[in-house]
Design a protein around this motif. Structure first.
Motif, short mmCIF file in Angstrom:
data_model
loop_
_atom_site.label_atom_id
_atom_site.label_comp_id
_atom_site.label_asym_id
_atom_site.label_seq_id
_atom_site.Cartn_x
_atom_site.Cartn_y
_atom_site.Cartn_z
N ALA A 202 32.95 152.33 58.59
CA ALA A 202 32.31 153.37 59.40
C ALA A 202 30.81 153.43 59.11
N THR A 203 30.44 153.20 57.86
CA THR A 203 29.02 153.22 57.48
C THR A 203 28.27 152.09 58.15
N LEU A 204 28.84 150.90 58.12
CA LEU A 204 28.20 149.76 58.76
C LEU A 204 28.12 149.95 60.27
N ALA A 205 29.17 150.51 60.85
CA ALA A 205 29.16 150.77 62.29
C ALA A 205 28.05 151.75 62.66
N ALA A 206 27.86 152.78 61.83
CA ALA A 206 26.79 153.75 62.09
C ALA A 206 25.42 153.10 61.98
N ALA A 207 25.24 152.25 60.97
CA ALA A 207 23.96 151.55 60.81
C ALA A 207 23.68 150.66 62.02
N ARG A 208 24.71 149.95 62.45
CA ARG A 208 24.54 149.08 63.62
C ARG A 208 24.21 149.91 64.86
N GLY A 209 24.85 151.06 65.00
CA GLY A 209 24.59 151.91 66.16
C GLY A 209 23.16 152.42 66.18
N THR A 210 22.67 152.87 65.04
CA THR A 210 21.30 153.36 64.96
C THR A 210 20.31 152.23 65.22
N ALA A 211 20.58 151.07 64.64
CA ALA A 211 19.69 149.93 64.87
C ALA A 211 19.65 149.56 66.36
N ALA A 212 20.81 149.64 67.02
CA ALA A 212 20.85 149.34 68.46
C ALA A 212 20.05 150.36 69.26
N GLU A 213 20.12 151.63 68.87
CA GLU A 213 19.30 152.66 69.52
C GLU A 213 17.83 152.35 69.39
N ILE A 214 17.40 151.97 68.18
CA ILE A 214 16.01 151.63 67.95
C ILE A 214 15.61 150.41 68.78
N ALA A 215 16.49 149.40 68.80
CA ALA A 215 16.18 148.15 69.51
C ALA A 215 16.04 148.35 71.01
N ALA A 216 16.59 149.44 71.53
CA ALA A 216 16.51 149.70 72.97
C ALA A 216 15.18 150.35 73.37
N LEU A 217 14.37 150.74 72.40
CA LEU A 217 13.10 151.40 72.68
C LEU A 217 11.97 150.38 72.78
N PRO A 218 10.80 150.79 73.30
CA PRO A 218 9.67 149.86 73.40
C PRO A 218 9.27 149.36 72.01
N PRO A 219 9.36 148.07 71.74
CA PRO A 219 9.18 147.57 70.37
C PRO A 219 7.81 147.83 69.78
N LEU A 220 6.76 147.71 70.57
CA LEU A 220 5.42 147.93 70.03
C LEU A 220 5.20 149.40 69.68
N THR A 221 5.83 150.31 70.43
CA THR A 221 5.75 151.73 70.10
C THR A 221 6.45 152.01 68.78
N VAL A 222 7.61 151.39 68.59
CA VAL A 222 8.34 151.56 67.33
C VAL A 222 7.50 151.02 66.17
N HIS A 223 6.86 149.86 66.36
CA HIS A 223 5.98 149.32 65.33
C HIS A 223 4.90 150.34 64.98
N GLY A 224 4.33 150.96 66.03
CA GLY A 224 3.26 151.94 65.81
C GLY A 224 3.75 153.15 65.03
N VAL A 225 4.93 153.63 65.37
CA VAL A 225 5.49 154.79 64.65
C VAL A 225 5.67 154.45 63.17
N LYS A 226 6.22 153.26 62.88
CA LYS A 226 6.43 152.89 61.49
C LYS A 226 5.10 152.73 60.76
#
Length: 275
Positions: A202-226
């Motif tokens: 369940a932990t790995l599934a949650a991590a994969r789910g969150t990563a997929a949510e992040i991957a669906a966003l504009p990548p350069l914007t995510v880079h900027g946020v980080k």
């Protein structure tokens, strides 16, 4: 899906999410020479890969990581712990610390957000590693320990510098001074992990789910946020890492660390004398 195998990891990429999994070869995914050599190569490659937008970091088997692989890494300490170690072995040790620090820092500096899924033991270097990620999930059986003080070592891979904004100064001091174990519930309460799940799957599934949510966003914007989120702490961490590396190169040799390592191999309680 693309897949690449390493000695201490597997790396698989699917739908813009890379999954980096610790595989050992030491027991409990302990961190030996292969780990320290390959980690910066992997995260440097992921950082440069435009197809990767988020990373999941996990461990195989029952445990995330037992931390430093003492048997495999013991040659690192030998010359330094020799009687009256002079400048050459101390300089070599300093350079090795900096190389290992850079391996963990490669995770923190990866522009792609990193989500850790932790199960079982996460000790010492394992805690250093997850302190460098962005989001931490844990299974209910996870146990965490900033264990270095019990080995007569000042933690020098980043926990002392990255954890204060995550769990607070007082809680970090409690963990660092005592080397105590804390369970997943306590880890969630103090903010070390974002959420606890029933089991490793369940932990790995949650991590994969969150990563997929992040991957669906504009990548350069995510880079900027980080980048913006990391701006203030980056300088503090870098300065702290330089200081602790020099401190350990100067002061780590002691009778106590020899006793700690010997007691670990002999599976007995150490007797520290402050020498």
């Amino acid at each position: 899906m693309s897949s690449t195998s390493w000695q201490a990891f597997t790396v698989e990429t699917d739908q813009h999410v890379a999954e980096v999994t610790l595989t050992g070869p030491g027991k409990g995914n302990a961190m030996g020479p292969d780990f320290w050599r390959e980690l910066p190569e992997i995260f440097g490659s992921l950082d440069a890969d435009p197809e990767v937008r988020a990373v999941v970091l996990a461990g195989t088997g029952r445990n995330f990581s037992y931390g430093l692989d003492l048997p495999a890494m013991s040659p690192l300490f030998g010359p330094l712990l020799a009687e009256r170690a002079l400048v050459a072995p101390r300089t070599d040790f300093l350079n090795e610390i900096r190389r290992m620090q850079a391996a963990i820092t490669s995770v923190a500096e990866c522009r792609k957000p990193v989500v850790a899924a932790v199960q079982g033991w996460c000790i010492g270097g394992g805690l250093d590693l997850i302190s460098a990620v962005d989001i931490r999930y844990a299974s209910a059986d996870a146990t965490f320990s900033l264990r270095e003080a019990k080995l007569a070592i000042v933690a020098d891979m980043g926990s002392l510098h990255r954890l204060p904004p995550i769990i607070g100064d007082g809680r970090l001091r409690e963990l660092a001074f005592t080397g105590k174990d804390i369970d997943a519930a306590r880890a969630e309460k103090i903010g070390l992990v974002n959420e606890v799940f029933p089991d490793a799957a369940a932990t790995l599934a949650a991590a994969r789910g969150t990563a997929a949510e992040i991957a669906a966003l504009p990548p350069l914007t995510v880079h900027g946020v980080k980048d913006v989120l990391g701006r203030e702490r980056a300088g503090v961490v870098a300065d702290g890492l330089r200081y602790v590396a020099a401190w350990n190169a100067a002061f780590l040799p002691s009778e106590d660390i020899t006793e700690a390592i010997t007691a670990t191999f002999e599976k007995r309680p150490p007797e520290f004398k402050g020498r």
